[in-house]
Design a protein around this motif. Sequence first.
Motif, PDB file in Angstrom:
ATOM      1  N   ARG A  96       0.818  -1.210   0.000  1.00 48.53           N
ATOM      2  CA  ARG A  96       0.000   0.000   0.000  1.00 48.53           C
ATOM      3  C   ARG A  96       0.853   1.262   0.000  1.00 48.53           C
ATOM      4  NH1 ARG A  96      -4.591  -2.300   4.198  1.00 48.53           N
ATOM      5  NH2 ARG A  96      -6.056  -3.021   2.578  1.00 48.53           N
ATOM      6  N   SER A 134      -6.969  -7.754  -2.270  1.00 47.96           N
ATOM      7  CA  SER A 134      -8.268  -8.396  -2.116  1.00 47.96           C
ATOM      8  C   SER A 134      -8.177  -9.598  -1.190  1.00 47.96           C
ATOM      9  CB  SER A 134      -8.834  -8.828  -3.480  1.00 47.96           C
ATOM     10  OG  SER A 134      -8.087  -9.917  -4.022  1.00 47.96           O
ATOM     11  N   TRP A 167      -6.181  -9.801   1.344  1.00 52.63           N
ATOM     12  CA  TRP A 167      -6.081  -9.255   2.699  1.00 52.63           C
ATOM     13  C   TRP A 167      -7.437  -8.756   3.191  1.00 52.63           C
ATOM     14  CZ3 TRP A 167      -2.930  -8.948   6.809  1.00 52.63           C
ATOM     15  CH2 TRP A 167      -3.191  -7.973   7.780  1.00 52.63           C
ATOM     16  N   ASP A 168      -8.131  -8.036   2.316  1.00 53.22           N
ATOM     17  CA  ASP A 168      -9.415  -7.448   2.694  1.00 53.22           C
ATOM     18  C   ASP A 168     -10.466  -8.528   2.916  1.00 53.22           C
ATOM     19  OD1 ASP A 168      -8.279  -4.971   2.482  1.00 53.22           O
ATOM     20  OD2 ASP A 168      -8.933  -4.675   0.399  1.00 53.22           O
TER      21      ASP A 168
END
Length: 290
Positions: free
Chosen positions: A24, A287, A289-290
């Motif tokens: 990120r 995605s 991780w989320d």
Amino acid sequence: MTPMEPWPWSFSAAHRADFVAGLRSVLKQVEGLAVVGWETSCRLSPSGLRPDRLLLGFSPAGVAPRRLQALPAALGMPASLADSFMAAQGEARHILLAIELGSGDLEIKAYLSFESRLGTVESADEGSRSPAMRGYKWHPRDPNRTRINDYWRISTTPQTLLSILEQGEGVLPAAIPAYAVAAFAVRNALASRPYWHACDFLTATEQASERSSCSVRFYETGLQVADLQPALKRLQETWLFSDDQRCIERLEHRLLGWIQVGVDGLREPFVTLYCEASRADARHALSLWD
């Protein structure tokens, strides 16, 4: 761009908070910029496969000076590297950012890529060299673990390069299987792409280290990782790494970008395959991780 399989990482990486935070952070630095050079890569060595790597870049031309000056701090670059990075930044054609989940922890990398001073192969003297890149690498959890790599562009032809890779002059015996993979790729490219008259060949060293390696660019040849399977199979049989082969299988239909071969700072031989990637690879990680 051709459709791609999901990024061939060890899916556990996407569940590592440090890896996701690093990804990120890198993506944040290029928000609103024209991103170039998306690459995913996989490092192969006798100790195993390391697929959790992503690189991207941008041109500093037109970017606000304040944003460029803030880049080292935004990335968490140690002060021991930041001064050198800023001093050379004005000469950079591109700035490349990368993350890698190594043996246990995250490494962040920032490269300054310089304009070639060699001209065309026809006009340059065979064997002449010019600075191509400088890489700054560090571990966020241990700011004292830093590395600086210098990359030099060597003027050569594919035919001469093949001789260099096959002869292996000055190459440690342990690294000969690595150079054989690069030689196989060059032979393949020459046999199937007769228009491949010039190649980008880099050599690299690491400050205060015994690392020594070289890289060959293959983007213009149209080769895919699948074209290297015979050489990669021999490499696995020689080095006996036993990691999940799906890491390689998911790379098979990606465009081969670069091959880097050599020995690292611990004198372990390695082959790194660099392939075409895209923003979708980063989104895939987030995605998970989320």
